[in-house]
Design an enzyme around this catalytic site. Structure first.
Site, PDB file in Angstrom:
ATOM      1  N   ALA A  56       0.871  -1.168   0.000  1.00 53.80           N
ATOM      2  CA  ALA A  56       0.000   0.000   0.000  1.00 53.80           C
ATOM      3  C   ALA A  56       0.911   1.222   0.000  1.00 53.80           C
ATOM      4  O   ALA A  56       2.086   1.135   0.385  1.00 53.80           O
ATOM      5  CB  ALA A  56      -0.890  -0.026   1.232  1.00 53.80           C
ATOM      6  N   GLY A  90       0.718  -4.986   1.037  1.00 50.54           N
ATOM      7  CA  GLY A  90      -0.537  -5.086   0.278  1.00 50.54           C
ATOM      8  C   GLY A  90      -0.371  -5.830  -1.038  1.00 50.54           C
ATOM      9  O   GLY A  90      -1.343  -6.381  -1.568  1.00 50.54           O
ATOM     10  N   GLU A 126      -0.623  -9.395  -0.129  1.00 54.48           N
ATOM     11  CA  GLU A 126      -2.036  -9.634   0.222  1.00 54.48           C
ATOM     12  C   GLU A 126      -2.918  -9.703  -1.027  1.00 54.48           C
ATOM     13  O   GLU A 126      -3.879 -10.464  -1.084  1.00 54.48           O
ATOM     14  CB  GLU A 126      -2.520  -8.539   1.182  1.00 54.48           C
ATOM     15  CG  GLU A 126      -1.838  -8.639   2.534  1.00 54.48           C
ATOM     16  CD  GLU A 126      -2.074  -7.412   3.409  1.00 54.48           C
ATOM     17  OE1 GLU A 126      -1.614  -6.316   3.036  1.00 54.48           O
ATOM     18  OE2 GLU A 126      -2.731  -7.541   4.443  1.00 54.48           O
ATOM     19  N   GLU A 129       5.032  -5.069   7.288  1.00 56.46           N
ATOM     20  CA  GLU A 129       4.291  -3.997   7.973  1.00 56.46           C
ATOM     21  C   GLU A 129       4.781  -3.677   9.377  1.00 56.46           C
ATOM     22  O   GLU A 129       4.802  -2.511   9.775  1.00 56.46           O
ATOM     23  CB  GLU A 129       2.795  -4.349   8.040  1.00 56.46           C
ATOM     24  CG  GLU A 129       2.060  -4.181   6.716  1.00 56.46           C
ATOM     25  CD  GLU A 129       2.050  -5.421   5.851  1.00 56.46           C
ATOM     26  OE1 GLU A 129       2.855  -6.348   6.111  1.00 56.46           O
ATOM     27  OE2 GLU A 129       1.246  -5.490   4.917  1.00 56.46           O
TER      28      GLU A 129
HETATM   29  N1  CO8 Z   1       4.549   3.144  -0.980  1.00 60.07           N
HETATM   30  C1  CO8 Z   1       4.932   4.307  -1.528  1.00 60.07           C
HETATM   31  N2  CO8 Z   1       6.029   4.426  -2.331  1.00 60.07           N
HETATM   32  C2  CO8 Z   1       6.746   3.318  -2.556  1.00 60.07           C
HETATM   33  C3  CO8 Z   1       6.398   2.070  -2.000  1.00 60.07           C
HETATM   34  C4  CO8 Z   1       5.241   2.010  -1.187  1.00 60.07           C
HETATM   35  N3  CO8 Z   1       4.811   0.848  -0.641  1.00 60.07           N
HETATM   36  N4  CO8 Z   1       7.306   1.152  -2.404  1.00 60.07           N
HETATM   37  C5  CO8 Z   1       8.185   1.813  -3.191  1.00 60.07           C
HETATM   38  N5  CO8 Z   1       7.859   3.111  -3.278  1.00 60.07           N
HETATM   39  C6  CO8 Z   1       8.544   4.164  -4.037  1.00 60.07           C
HETATM   40  C7  CO8 Z   1       9.806   4.606  -3.316  1.00 60.07           C
HETATM   41  O1  CO8 Z   1       9.497   5.548  -2.308  1.00 60.07           O
HETATM   42  C8  CO8 Z   1      10.595   5.215  -4.457  1.00 60.07           C
HETATM   43  O2  CO8 Z   1      10.079   6.492  -4.719  1.00 60.07           O
HETATM   44  P1  CO8 Z   1      11.096   7.698  -5.081  1.00 60.07           P
HETATM   45  O3  CO8 Z   1      11.771   7.290  -6.354  1.00 60.07           O
HETATM   46  O4  CO8 Z   1      10.210   8.872  -5.225  1.00 60.07           O
HETATM   47  O5  CO8 Z   1      12.061   7.782  -3.937  1.00 60.07           O
HETATM   48  C9  CO8 Z   1      10.228   4.320  -5.649  1.00 60.07           C
HETATM   49  O6  CO8 Z   1       9.015   3.638  -5.269  1.00 60.07           O
HETATM   50  C10 CO8 Z   1      11.275   3.270  -5.952  1.00 60.07           C
HETATM   51  O7  CO8 Z   1      11.547   2.574  -4.747  1.00 60.07           O
HETATM   52  P2  CO8 Z   1      13.028   2.382  -4.153  1.00 60.07           P
HETATM   53  O8  CO8 Z   1      13.917   3.488  -4.586  1.00 60.07           O
HETATM   54  O9  CO8 Z   1      12.899   2.148  -2.681  1.00 60.07           O
HETATM   55  O10 CO8 Z   1      13.453   1.065  -4.919  1.00 60.07           O
HETATM   56  P3  CO8 Z   1      14.456  -0.048  -4.394  1.00 60.07           P
HETATM   57  O11 CO8 Z   1      14.703  -0.959  -5.544  1.00 60.07           O
HETATM   58  O12 CO8 Z   1      15.621   0.542  -3.714  1.00 60.07           O
HETATM   59  O13 CO8 Z   1      13.614  -0.866  -3.268  1.00 60.07           O
HETATM   60  C11 CO8 Z   1      11.671  -1.944  -2.381  1.00 60.07           C
HETATM   61  C12 CO8 Z   1      12.461  -1.565  -3.640  1.00 60.07           C
HETATM   62  C13 CO8 Z   1      12.479  -2.965  -1.561  1.00 60.07           C
HETATM   63  C14 CO8 Z   1      10.362  -2.554  -2.819  1.00 60.07           C
HETATM   64  C15 CO8 Z   1      11.439  -0.685  -1.507  1.00 60.07           C
HETATM   65  O14 CO8 Z   1      10.872   0.333  -2.347  1.00 60.07           O
HETATM   66  C16 CO8 Z   1      10.509  -0.882  -0.352  1.00 60.07           C
HETATM   67  O15 CO8 Z   1      10.910  -1.425   0.659  1.00 60.07           O
HETATM   68  N6  CO8 Z   1       9.250  -0.452  -0.498  1.00 60.07           N
HETATM   69  C17 CO8 Z   1       8.271  -0.528   0.554  1.00 60.07           C
HETATM   70  C18 CO8 Z   1       7.765  -1.938   0.704  1.00 60.07           C
HETATM   71  C19 CO8 Z   1       6.808  -2.021   1.851  1.00 60.07           C
HETATM   72  O16 CO8 Z   1       7.146  -1.797   3.010  1.00 60.07           O
HETATM   73  N7  CO8 Z   1       5.562  -2.390   1.553  1.00 60.07           N
HETATM   74  C20 CO8 Z   1       4.533  -2.530   2.535  1.00 60.07           C
HETATM   75  C21 CO8 Z   1       3.788  -1.260   2.725  1.00 60.07           C
HETATM   76  S1  CO8 Z   1       2.636  -1.351   4.042  1.00 60.07           S
HETATM   77  C22 CO8 Z   1       1.341  -2.175   3.375  1.00 60.07           C
HETATM   78  O17 CO8 Z   1       1.347  -2.581   2.254  1.00 60.07           O
HETATM   79  C23 CO8 Z   1       0.207  -2.394   4.297  1.00 60.07           C
HETATM   80  C24 CO8 Z   1      -0.999  -2.965   3.571  1.00 60.07           C
HETATM   81  C25 CO8 Z   1      -2.211  -2.830   4.420  1.00 60.07           C
HETATM   82  C26 CO8 Z   1      -2.608  -1.421   4.548  1.00 60.07           C
HETATM   83  C27 CO8 Z   1      -3.667  -1.211   5.522  1.00 60.07           C
HETATM   84  C28 CO8 Z   1      -4.016   0.231   5.635  1.00 60.07           C
HETATM   85  C29 CO8 Z   1      -4.267   0.728   6.956  1.00 60.07           C
END
Ligand code: CO8
Length: 259
Positions: free
Chosen positions: A65, A110, A113, A133
């Protein structure tokens, strides 16, 4: 066909491929994407017999998400956001056609999920699954605590959710999270081939089979068995049952009309 900002839709031979496309955030799900998904699922063409869901680009299925949208939320808004995603995913799970997740890269939070809400998961060898998360101060909120335990078992779900550890495709295969792993360039070919195999069969029978497997899982044995018997009986109300069995008995190929 409706135009979407974050979804690409392709239809071929009654198989629809839905590609989630928000490349700048690795296809992270924000409320606009969830709304588009909801609209698409609610208005799906009745001729579609199988749905494949994948992510745009080579790197990510869905990276979770959208963290930037969630960061400022309070408890009430968080619950609303979680419930909106959970509702869309439940729609996928109960869609009257099979849904295949073709997981081409990151399936985190997400994204994992979303894959769990699909009926069958195929992965590219580059895929990575995880529920990170708790490292963000939240728990899985799009029904991950429920479905991961159901699909991979409670011990595995607890370990992955408590640690937030991401796993590669081979481990996902070993724990039963995915049905198969393919080289990246083969993933969509295999997903399409699986979908085509399914759509050759009687559509009502496939729909009833999905309904049975979904509904019976949480029922006591006697109720589950009775549910299946009722659905089995209903098959004999369809023209496709007569067509399928007549084709077998006359040594011809069966053609089904979804009737
Ligand atoms: N949300 C927003 N932006 C994201 C997300 C995300 N989940 N994942 C990646 N991005 C963005 C990064 O911020 C980055 O943006 P920018 O270029 O502007 O800095 C761009 O995508 C590229 O990402 P990275 O530079 O980080 O790319 P890497 O190759 O270095 O890393 C990863 C890739 C490992 C996937 C890394 O981006 C990461 O860890 N992302 C987050 C993953 C994560 O934690 N996901 C879980 C989120 S929480 C969730 O999903 C809860 C679901 C239930 C919600 C319930 C609501 C209450």
């Amino acid at each position: 066909m409706t135009d979407y900002n974050f979804l690409k839709i392709d239809l071929a031979e009654q198989v629809c491929t839905l590609t989630i496309s928000a490349p700048k955030s690795l296809n992270a799900l924000n409320s606009n994407i969830l709304k588009e998904l909801d609209d698409f699922l609610s208005g799906m063409d009745k001729n579609i017999r199988a749905l494949i869901i994948t992510g745009d680009g080579e790197k990510s299925f869905v990276a979770g998400a959208d963290i930037s949208e969630m960061q400022p939320l309070n408890a009430e808004e968080g619950e609303r956001f979680g419930a909106a995603g959970a509702k869309v995913f439940r729609k996928i799970e109960t869609l009257p056609i099979p849904v295949i997740a073709a997981v081409n890269g990151f399936a985190l939070g997400g994204g994992c999920e979303l894959a769990l809400a699909c009926d069958i998961r195929l992965a590219s060898s580059r895929a990575k699954f995880g529920q990170p998360e708790v490292g963000l101060g939240i728990i899985p909120g799009f029904s991950g605590t429920y479905r991961l335990a159901k699909i991979a078992g409670m011990g595995v779900a607890k370990e992955l959710i408590f640690t937030g550890r991401a796993i590669k495709a081979d481990e996902a295969l070993r724990i039963g999270l995915v049905n198969a792993v393919y080289e990246p360039e083969q993933l969509m070919v295999e997903a399409m081939s699986l979908a085509k195999r399914i759509v050759k069969n009687a559509p009502i029978a496939v729909r009833y089979a999905k309904e049975c497997i979904n509904e019976e899982y949480d029922l006591p044995a006697d109720e589950a068995i009775a549910f299946e018997s009722r659905m089995f009986g209903k098959c004999f109300d369809t023209k496709d049952q007569k067509a399928g069995m007549t084709a077998f008995l006359t040594k011809q190929e069966a053609h089904f009309n979804n009737e």
